[in-house]
Design a protein around this motif. Structure first.
Motif, mmCIF file in Angstrom:
data_model
loop_
_atom_site.group_PDB
_atom_site.id
_atom_site.type_symbol
_atom_site.label_atom_id
_atom_site.label_comp_id
_atom_site.label_asym_id
_atom_site.label_seq_id
_atom_site.Cartn_x
_atom_site.Cartn_y
_atom_site.Cartn_z
ATOM 1 N N ARG A 182 30.424 70.543 54.946
ATOM 2 C CA ARG A 182 31.311 70.110 53.860
ATOM 3 C C ARG A 182 32.712 70.639 54.155
ATOM 4 O O ARG A 182 32.881 71.797 54.520
ATOM 5 N N VAL A 183 33.702 69.762 53.966
ATOM 6 C CA VAL A 183 35.096 70.109 54.239
ATOM 7 C C VAL A 183 35.933 69.771 53.010
ATOM 8 O O VAL A 183 35.842 68.661 52.480
ATOM 9 N N ASN A 184 36.729 70.732 52.560
ATOM 10 C CA ASN A 184 37.673 70.487 51.471
ATOM 11 C C ASN A 184 39.016 70.116 52.094
ATOM 12 O O ASN A 184 39.505 70.813 52.983
ATOM 13 N N VAL A 185 39.600 68.993 51.646
ATOM 14 C CA VAL A 185 40.837 68.483 52.238
ATOM 15 C C VAL A 185 41.906 68.337 51.156
ATOM 16 O O VAL A 185 41.638 67.789 50.079
ATOM 17 N N ARG A 186 43.104 68.817 51.475
ATOM 18 C CA ARG A 186 44.278 68.581 50.647
ATOM 19 C C ARG A 186 45.216 67.685 51.452
ATOM 20 O O ARG A 186 45.620 68.050 52.560
ATOM 21 N N PHE A 187 45.528 66.524 50.898
ATOM 22 C CA PHE A 187 46.391 65.557 51.566
ATOM 23 C C PHE A 187 47.673 65.410 50.758
ATOM 24 O O PHE A 187 47.631 65.239 49.539
ATOM 25 N N SER A 188 48.809 65.474 51.454
ATOM 26 C CA SER A 188 50.110 65.297 50.808
ATOM 27 C C SER A 188 50.902 64.247 51.571
ATOM 28 O O SER A 188 50.973 64.294 52.796
ATOM 29 N N ASN A 189 51.513 63.334 50.817
ATOM 30 C CA ASN A 189 52.355 62.299 51.388
ATOM 31 C C ASN A 189 53.759 62.495 50.817
ATOM 32 O O ASN A 189 53.999 62.217 49.637
ATOM 33 N N LYS A 190 54.699 62.982 51.633
ATOM 34 C CA LYS A 190 56.064 63.243 51.170
ATOM 35 C C LYS A 190 56.773 61.971 50.710
ATOM 36 O O LYS A 190 57.659 62.024 49.878
ATOM 37 N N LYS A 191 56.384 60.842 51.270
ATOM 38 C CA LYS A 191 57.047 59.573 50.949
ATOM 39 C C LYS A 191 56.489 58.930 49.680
ATOM 40 O O LYS A 191 57.155 58.110 49.059
ATOM 41 N N LYS A 192 55.251 59.271 49.328
ATOM 42 C CA LYS A 192 54.613 58.660 48.157
ATOM 43 C C LYS A 192 53.636 59.666 47.550
ATOM 44 O O LYS A 192 52.449 59.674 47.864
ATOM 45 N N GLU A 193 54.149 60.506 46.663
ATOM 46 C CA GLU A 193 53.362 61.614 46.123
ATOM 47 C C GLU A 193 52.165 61.163 45.289
ATOM 48 O O GLU A 193 51.232 61.933 45.082
ATOM 49 N N THR A 194 52.158 59.929 44.841
ATOM 50 C CA THR A 194 51.005 59.442 44.080
ATOM 51 C C THR A 194 49.760 59.318 44.960
ATOM 52 O O THR A 194 48.650 59.220 44.450
ATOM 53 N N ASP A 195 49.942 59.352 46.279
ATOM 54 C CA ASP A 195 48.808 59.289 47.210
ATOM 55 C C ASP A 195 48.161 60.656 47.445
ATOM 56 O O ASP A 195 47.102 60.742 48.053
ATOM 57 N N ASP A 196 48.800 61.742 46.984
ATOM 58 C CA ASP A 196 48.285 63.093 47.212
ATOM 59 C C ASP A 196 46.903 63.254 46.589
ATOM 60 O O ASP A 196 46.626 62.691 45.525
ATOM 61 N N PHE A 197 46.040 64.028 47.253
ATOM 62 C CA PHE A 197 44.725 64.326 46.684
ATOM 63 C C PHE A 197 44.173 65.618 47.260
ATOM 64 O O PHE A 197 44.612 66.104 48.297
ATOM 65 N N GLU A 198 43.212 66.175 46.552
ATOM 66 C CA GLU A 198 42.362 67.250 47.068
ATOM 67 C C GLU A 198 40.942 66.796 46.812
ATOM 68 O O GLU A 198 40.569 66.486 45.674
ATOM 69 N N LYS A 199 40.162 66.745 47.870
ATOM 70 C CA LYS A 199 38.822 66.177 47.769
ATOM 71 C C LYS A 199 37.899 66.827 48.791
ATOM 72 O O LYS A 199 38.333 67.234 49.854
ATOM 73 N N THR A 200 36.615 66.860 48.459
ATOM 74 C CA THR A 200 35.597 67.387 49.361
ATOM 75 C C THR A 200 34.898 66.225 50.061
ATOM 76 O O THR A 200 34.533 65.234 49.434
ATOM 77 N N PHE A 201 34.723 66.374 51.378
ATOM 78 C CA PHE A 201 34.020 65.380 52.187
ATOM 79 C C PHE A 201 32.827 66.080 52.827
ATOM 80 O O PHE A 201 32.946 67.208 53.303
ATOM 81 N N GLU A 202 31.703 65.389 52.855
ATOM 82 C CA GLU A 202 30.470 65.996 53.361
ATOM 83 C C GLU A 202 29.663 64.951 54.104
ATOM 84 O O GLU A 202 29.634 63.781 53.726
ATOM 85 N N PHE A 203 29.002 65.395 55.161
ATOM 86 C CA PHE A 203 28.047 64.526 55.839
ATOM 87 C C PHE A 203 26.994 65.399 56.504
ATOM 88 O O PHE A 203 27.123 66.626 56.571
#
Length: 172
Positions: A113-134
């Motif tokens: 399981r990996v916790n990811v924080r994504f930031s888009n400087k050009k479009k902040e509405t795309d930012d998220f923090e989410k867990t991905f697992e496989f």
């Protein structure tokens, strides 16, 4: 004959103008030019040496291969950061009962399981923090070392990195 020529030109023009910009990876057109992937620290209770580096490189490679974005070490338009939060092995399928009356596993599962924080400087509405697992299932008789481990980690990271890509860039 002259009408056939006009019909053919009209058909070609409408075919190529119908959908706008399209690419084969599914990534929506974005305003960004650069991306940055910070090191994903391994904070799992069970530590497998080197998977933090492997995951970081796998995510960088996937984004470089599926976009025309440039990888930078700082100030990227898109920023990926996070940590590996779980690395566990669990028995999955019970087989016949052993001589002492216990059921033995015939298959084990490695889950990451990996916790990811994504930031888009050009479009902040795309930012998220989410867990991905496989996960990856393997025979219980096999030790999770060598090629069995390498195959399991490769399968898991391919799926997780593609899911991260889809969530952040492809919007699937």
């Amino acid at each position: 004959m002259k009408n056939l020529k006009y019909i053919l030109i009209l058909l070609i023009a409408t075919t190529f103008s119908g959908c706008g910009i399209y690419n084969f990876t599914g990534a929506a057109p974005i305003d960004a030019k650069t991306f940055q992937v910070n090191f994903f620290q391994n904070n799992a209770d069970l530590i497998e040496p080197g998977i933090d580096r492997e995951f970081t490189l796998a995510l960088q490679d996937l984004i470089m291969n599926q976009t025309n974005l440039n990888l930078v070490s700082s100030n990227g338009d898109l920023l990926y950061e996070g940590e590996i939060t779980d690395y566990r092995i669990t028995p999955m399928t019970a087989s016949a009962v052993t001589n002492n009356g216990d059921a033995a596993a015939s298959q084990n599962r490695l889950t990451i399981r990996v916790n990811v924080r994504f930031s888009n400087k050009k479009k902040e509405t795309d930012d998220f923090e989410k867990t991905f697992e496989f996960y990856h299932d393997y025979p219980a008789q096999s030790q999770l070392t060598g090629t069995v481990l390498n195959e399991a980690i490769k399968d898991i990271f391919e799926r997780i990195t593609q899911d991260i890509f889809n969530e952040s860039l492809a919007k699937w």
